[in-house]
Design a protein around this motif. Structure first.
Motif: not given
Length: 314
Positions: A253-258, A262-263, A267-272, A281-283
């Protein structure tokens, strides 16, 4: 002849105060705070606390708000709600600014506008006759308390209702939230097992997340999940990535602010490569909560409903 007139005036004032429920004493963390009359120049800090004030129709009792535009953007409905109220500081408000606004109540929390040992605290504001009501969720920073729950948010609304003489409105609002959630959960399909969830607030070298005493833990549990770090004896806290990888969440769950969107966090978690074996991440199981949904406030119930639907979407 003046004494009877003065006495009559005092009696009338006392009668009015008693009729409106004043004086009133509420519990604010580990303090009892007494109000002889409803505040007229209140300042709320942060978007979720400001929305609590607006949900109770208290804009007319406010001198302004702080701590929103420096990190977040005002939603259209919040912008409409605050109307002509000024933002006194985009991030942290100073004691001098509060004094300049003739503030009589500062509604804030620990790490929501106040820091332990900082310049703006109940102790530093007391000599200036500025009362402080503290966000219940944040009390863990100065005292022991129970695990985060929706009761924290309900308590704040009920206490604000008492402080501002709108107790009945607060009771109706809380009862409505409780019924809405109970009705929703009664019809909610059962899960075979809780969905293991990691809250990703911010940070790349080390993630900032929600521990046992932060509101997302309560939101996740009400939706049918489990916070993978609910054993961390803290509220919002920085941890390492190792326990996240080891505990292998089903959903992030991403907290969106700043400034980081959120995207971008997704992307950081998807590509690391370090995260490639995490189930979420896999799903591709990412879910976005806005900041004012993840922190205590009027949007918590809707957040639970959205998250519960996402948990069952697959």
């Amino acid at each position: 002849m003046r004494l009877p007139i003065i006495a009559a005036a005092l009696l009338a004032t006392c009668a009015t105060a008693m009729a409106s429920g004043f004086p009133v004493t509420v519990k604010s963390c580990n303090r009892d705070v007494t109000f002889e009359t409803a505040p007229k120049r209140a300042v709320s800090h942060d978007v979720n606390l400001t929305e609590m004030m607006l949900a109770l129709g208290l804009a007319d009792h406010m001198a302004g708000y702080s701590g929103i535009s420096g990190w977040k953007t005002l939603s259209e409905d919040l912008r409409k709600g605050v109307g002509e109220l000024p933002e006194l500081a985009p991030q942290y408000v100073s004691k001098e600014v509060l004094l300049g606004a003739d503030t009589d109540l500062f509604f804030a929390g620990w790490n929501y506008g106040m820091k332990v040992g900082g310049d703006v605290t109940p102790d530093t504001l007391a000599p200036f006759k500025i009362a402080v009501y503290e966000l219940t969720e944040s009390c863990i920073h100065i005292m022991k308390k129970d695990k985060s729950s929706l009761q924290d948010m309900y308590a704040d609304l009920l206490n604000l209702g008492a402080i501002f003489g709108v107790r009945e409105k607060a009771e109706v609002l809380v009862a409505g939230y409780e019924k809405e959630l109970a009705d929703f959960q009664a019809e909610l399909p059962k899960l075979d097992k809780p969905v293991n969830v990691f809250i990703y607030d911010s940070g790349e070298q080390k993630p900032f997340t929600a521990g046992r005493y932060a509101m997302p833990t309560a939101i996740i549990e009400a939706a049918g999940g489990k916070n993978i770090v609910d054993d961390v004896e803290s509220s919002w806290v920085e941890i390492g990535w190792e326990p996240v990888i080891e505990r292998n969440p089903d959903m992030v769950v991403i907290v969106n602010y700043g400034e980081v969107t959120a995207e971008q966090k997704i992307d950081y978690m998807r590509t690391n490569p370090a995260f490639k074996d995490i189930e979420a991440v896999k799903n591709n199981r990412f879910f976005v909560l806005e900041y004012n949904e993840a922190t205590p406030g009027p949007r918590n119930i809707a957040a639970i409903k959205r998250l519960a639907a996402a948990m069952r979407a697959d």
